[in-house]
Design a protein around this motif. Structure first.
Motif, mmCIF file in Angstrom:
data_model
loop_
_atom_site.group_PDB
_atom_site.id
_atom_site.type_symbol
_atom_site.label_atom_id
_atom_site.label_comp_id
_atom_site.label_asym_id
_atom_site.label_seq_id
_atom_site.Cartn_x
_atom_site.Cartn_y
_atom_site.Cartn_z
ATOM 1 N N UNK A 143 -4.429 -80.761 82.718
ATOM 2 C CA UNK A 143 -5.474 -81.261 81.840
ATOM 3 C C UNK A 143 -6.822 -81.430 82.526
ATOM 4 N N UNK A 144 -7.650 -82.378 82.053
ATOM 5 C CA UNK A 144 -9.019 -82.543 82.568
ATOM 6 C C UNK A 144 -9.078 -82.937 84.040
ATOM 7 N N UNK A 145 -7.987 -83.399 84.611
ATOM 8 C CA UNK A 145 -8.000 -83.809 86.020
ATOM 9 C C UNK A 145 -8.382 -82.648 86.938
ATOM 10 N N UNK A 146 -8.136 -81.419 86.499
ATOM 11 C CA UNK A 146 -8.421 -80.253 87.347
ATOM 12 C C UNK A 146 -9.908 -80.089 87.614
ATOM 13 N N UNK A 147 -10.737 -80.623 86.705
ATOM 14 C CA UNK A 147 -12.178 -80.431 86.869
ATOM 15 C C UNK A 147 -12.692 -81.108 88.135
ATOM 16 N N UNK A 148 -12.091 -82.240 88.507
ATOM 17 C CA UNK A 148 -12.520 -82.939 89.722
ATOM 18 C C UNK A 148 -12.241 -82.085 90.952
ATOM 19 N N UNK A 149 -11.065 -81.437 90.951
ATOM 20 C CA UNK A 149 -10.737 -80.596 92.103
ATOM 21 C C UNK A 149 -11.555 -79.321 92.141
ATOM 22 N N UNK A 150 -11.826 -78.756 90.965
ATOM 23 C CA UNK A 150 -12.591 -77.503 90.913
ATOM 24 C C UNK A 150 -14.036 -77.744 91.365
ATOM 25 N N UNK A 151 -14.509 -78.984 91.198
ATOM 26 C CA UNK A 151 -15.888 -79.284 91.561
ATOM 27 C C UNK A 151 -16.140 -79.028 93.060
ATOM 28 N N UNK A 242 -5.889 -84.146 96.864
ATOM 29 C CA UNK A 242 -5.910 -85.607 96.838
ATOM 30 C C UNK A 242 -6.733 -86.127 95.659
ATOM 31 N N UNK A 243 -7.944 -85.593 95.491
ATOM 32 C CA UNK A 243 -8.817 -86.055 94.403
ATOM 33 C C UNK A 243 -8.189 -85.766 93.045
ATOM 34 N N UNK A 244 -7.622 -84.565 92.905
ATOM 35 C CA UNK A 244 -7.053 -84.162 91.616
ATOM 36 C C UNK A 244 -5.933 -85.094 91.176
ATOM 37 N N UNK A 245 -4.972 -85.343 92.069
ATOM 38 C CA UNK A 245 -3.821 -86.150 91.660
ATOM 39 C C UNK A 245 -4.140 -87.635 91.622
ATOM 40 N N UNK A 246 -5.156 -88.048 92.380
ATOM 41 C CA UNK A 246 -5.588 -89.445 92.260
ATOM 42 C C UNK A 246 -6.121 -89.709 90.860
ATOM 43 N N UNK A 247 -6.937 -88.818 90.337
ATOM 44 C CA UNK A 247 -7.466 -88.961 88.979
ATOM 45 C C UNK A 247 -6.357 -88.757 87.945
ATOM 46 N N UNK A 248 -5.451 -87.790 88.258
ATOM 47 C CA UNK A 248 -4.342 -87.498 87.339
ATOM 48 C C UNK A 248 -3.483 -88.746 87.109
ATOM 49 N N UNK A 249 -3.216 -89.476 88.183
ATOM 50 C CA UNK A 249 -2.415 -90.702 88.067
ATOM 51 C C UNK A 249 -3.210 -91.805 87.386
#
Length: 771
Positions: A143-151, A242-249
């Motif tokens: 979902x939207x959590x991927x946007x943080x990692x793609x940044x 790390x950033x992606x799954x931190x936001x995902x959780x």
């Protein structure tokens, strides 16, 4: 063909993504594993089969890289041909704007950038497409959590572009420095004998070290940029996850094996493209643009006028010149030849004569003629060499790809076995175990064969290191300075004594045999030889270019006990082949800056070069053309004579210095020697008998042994002697003239005051003559 290769590369990257999607479906089966779910089991086997097929496809499709390598090879070969062909057609004005070092650098470094560029160029547009596809898959997975990692990779892309521009700047600087270093090293290697005899090693070593130091500084900066790129690759993937799954959780989602391993695999695949392949192609593209500009500048240099090829058959060959006008440099010089017409018919022998600097060389060298007919045939040798090189390189590419493909197929078999093994023992494995095993196994494909090939490459490159190490272990010559230092005014008188000297050539035979001789202060001694290489070996032994057996004394000091610089700096030499370096006239005369401008101008005036140098654009600080090619042979020899005048040494060796100059220049050199070195001991390795017939003594060598050593007139009294026969071979009229000259010199010397009693403070000069 180009569209097919791009399509294949896109299909390859799409296959990677499909394999990762299938991995996600397979892991979801293990997460919700139910031994009684036969429909789910069938689907899982289908996912495993799909992953296996993807592995096989990737093992084959990955080697589209081979086609890019062949394209790069063809571009490199074509450019090498163009550069070489251009080098053969350069006008004299154009040769002054380039150097051998630059041409070597273009052929060895610049053209190689296209090999590396073509192999990765497709990632310039495949990379953004792949990023877009991965974003879509990640959105579907987490979902939207991927946007943080793609940044993070999006931020890295412009930074990578910036680093590519910096690399291009360093590449431009480094190319110029490499040109200078290669050119300087070419001159040093070709003129090393003269550099050693002049004891000029230190200034040239400092010059090469300066170029190399600046070059290495740019290499270090480029390496730091590349290191930063690699560091960003290894760190970015960890930060992204790390950033992606931190936001995902934080968004209230639960981490599962399928979401973790699929996301990590997709990020890893994208990170490789964004932080390795994409910046590499930017770096190589900008580096290639620098190479293109350098090659284009070279190819745009002025050429000789195009002439139609005329094929002649042996006896019918002829040369026709009509109204020829030649310039060394149209922008600065007057014509070296004006309105010359000449017709040389079949089997005619034509000699071109004249004093120094009047244009004799303009007949033999390619200048900028207005009207010149040249007989010649096309050069095919380089094309044949390129073809053989192309065949060998193509064979290397084929064998490399053959080996790599076999290794990839082995890896794909391993992935297939591992995938179905997981299915067979599904009751004992959790989703995390399967995800860990398969996600890492997938990335072995490609990486394993690359690692094996890199180990072989390291071994190949270490061969070069081994050769360098062997070179460093070669026996060195004696030290430049030793504990025993000669007096500051040494040699004060200039006697030279050879005591039982034997000298061996590089391949072993004796070229000087048991030589015992003394050259007195202020004595002018000429050395002639009928056969063998003893004349030049005499000079080598005196300068210790190789260590002789026996003893040589100069002013009573054993030369083998001195440092080489202490010895060589106290003797002057005028070599047979005059050597000038691509530097200013001032540096060519005085590389240590030991003399004032007044002394330099005086030395040039004494050899009648002052007017020539004054006509140069910036006089003594004008940069000479490569090897001093804007000076004639005779003028370069006069520069060597001016060097000897500046050194003001007691001993002068003239090594066939007048062998390649006209009689007028020869007479100027002889007159200067008699005037400026009248208090010196002079040893001449002679070429013309008429210039040595009035010397004090002549040493006659035969096969490295002294056959006679006396005054010229005395030697001519022996009809069976070697020197007498040499004189007779010049013809009756010349022989009579030489005999009369020797007699006149002998009588003048007999009527003068005792020569040796007045020579207590004299110097020694040696001349070498080739017969």
């Amino acid at each position: 063909m180009g569209h097919l290769k791009v399509t294949t590369l896109c299909s390859q990257e799409a296959t990677r993504l499909v394999q990762l999607v299938l991995l996600g479906y397979l892991l979801r089966y293990f997460e919700t594993y139910d031994p009684n779910d036969y429909h789910g089991l069938q689907l899982a086997f289908c996912y495993a089969l799909g992953m296996s097929l993807c592995s096989l496809l990737l093992a084959v499709m990955h080697h589209i890289y081979f086609h890019y390598q062949t394209v790069g090879m063809k571009i490199r070969v074509a450019l090498c041909h163009m550069i070489y062909k251009k080098a053969l057609c350069l006008s004299n004005l154009a040769t002054g704007k380039t150097t051998t070092g630059q041409i070597v650098n273009l052929l060895s470094n610049d053209v190689g950038t296209f090999d590396r560029l073509i192999s990765s160029l497709a990632y310039l547009w495949v990379g953004p497409i792949q990023v877009a596809a991965v974003i879509a898959l990640l959105w579907a997975e987490i979902g939207p959590s991927c946007l943080a990692g793609i940044l993070v990779p999006i931020i890295l892309m412009p930074l990578q572009t910036l680093s590519g521009r910096l690399f291009s700047m360093f590449r431009s600087r480094m190319a110029v420095l490499t040109d200078s270093r290669i050119h300087t090293m070419n001159e040093v290697v070709s003129g090393i004998r003269i550099i050693k005899m002049y004891a000029w090693e230190k200034p040239f070593a400092a010059l090469v070290s300066r170029f190399r130091g600046e070059e290495i500084a740019n290499v270090m900066k480029s390496s730091m940029l590349q290191a930063l790129n690699l560091a960003s690759f290894f760190s970015a993937s960890k930060v992204i996850i790390f950033i992606t799954f931190a936001i995902y959780v934080q968004l209230g989602n639960t981490i599962t094996a399928s979401s973790v391993f699929v996301t990590v695999s997709l990020y890893s695949n994208t990170a490789t493209t964004v932080t390795v392949f994409f910046p590499n192609v930017i770096e190589r593209l900008l580096g290639s643009l620098v190479s293109v500009q350098r090659i284009q500048t070279f190819l745009m240099l002025e050429e000789l006028p195009k002439c139609s090829d005329v094929v002649c058959q042996g006896k019918d060959a002829s040369v026709i010149i009509e109204d020829l006008v030649c310039y060394w440099d149209k922008n600065q010089d007057a014509p070296s030849l004006q309105n010359v017409s000449l017709n040389v018919g079949p089997r005619q022998l034509v000699a071109v004569i004249g004093p120094v600097g009047v244009g004799k060389g303009s007949y033999g060298f390619r200048k900028t003629p207005n009207n010149l007919i040249i007989i010649g045939s096309p050069n095919q040798r380089f094309d044949a060499h390129q073809d053989r090189h192309s065949e060998t390189w193509y064979l290397l590419l084929c064998t490399t790809r053959w080996f790599a493909m076999r290794l990839d197929l082995l890896c794909s078999v391993f992935v297939i076995i591992l995938t179905f093994a997981c299915m067979l023992i599904r009751d004992e494995l959790g989703a995390g175990d399967v995800g860990l095993a398969l996600s890492y196994a997938i990335f072995i494909l490609g990486m394993f064969q690359w690692g094996v090939r890199q180990s072989a490459e390291v071994e190949n490159f270490m061969t070069s290191v081994e050769q360098v190490m062997e070179y460093t272990e070669l026996e060195s010559e004696a030290p430049w300075e030793t504990k025993k230092r000669p007096p500051l005014d040494w040699p004060s008188q200039g006697p030279v004594t050879f005591d039982g000297v034997n000298f061996y050539s590089a391949d072993g035979p004796v070229v000087l045999r048991n030589m015992n001789a003394t050259f007195l202060p202020r004595e002018k001694v000429e050395v002639v030889e009928r056969t063998g290489a003893g004349k030049s070996s005499l000079v080598s032994a005196l300068f210790r270019l190789a260590e002789p057996q026996g003893k040589i004394y100069v002013d009573g000091i054993l030369t083998s006990e001195l440092g080489l610089h202490d010895l060589r700096q106290k003797m002057s030499i005028i070599p047979q082949d005059p050597v000038l370096f691509t530097d200013t006239m001032r540096k060519n005369l005085d590389p240590f800056s030991q003399h004032s401008d007044e002394e330099l101008w005086n030395s040039q005036e004494e050899v009648q070069l002052k007017s020539v140098v004054e006509e140069l654009p910036t006089r003594m600080v004008t940069l000479l053309a490569e090897s001093g090619s804007n000076f004639s042979e005779g003028q370069r020899q006069l520069v060597c004579l001016a060097r000897a005048i500046l050194r003001k040494n007691r001993i002068l060796i003239i090594d066939e210095a007048t062998a390649n100059v006209d009689p007028r220049t020869d007479e100027l050199i002889q007159r200067t020697i008699r005037d400026k070195f009248r208090d010196c001991t002079v040893l001449t390795i002679a070429h013309r008998l008429n210039t040595i017939i009035d010397s004090d003594r002549i040493m006659v060598l035969d096969a490295g042994e002294i056959q006679a050593y006396d005054a010229p007139y005395t030697l001519l009294q022996d009809p069976e002697g070697i020197f007498y026969k040499m004189v007779q071979q010049t013809g009756q009229q010349e022989a009579e003239y030489l005999l009369a000259s020797a007699k006149q010199a002998y009588e003048n010397r007999s009527h003068s005051s005792n020569k040796h009693s007045s020579a207590t403070n004299g110097n020694l000069v040696f001349h070498e003559t080739a017969m």
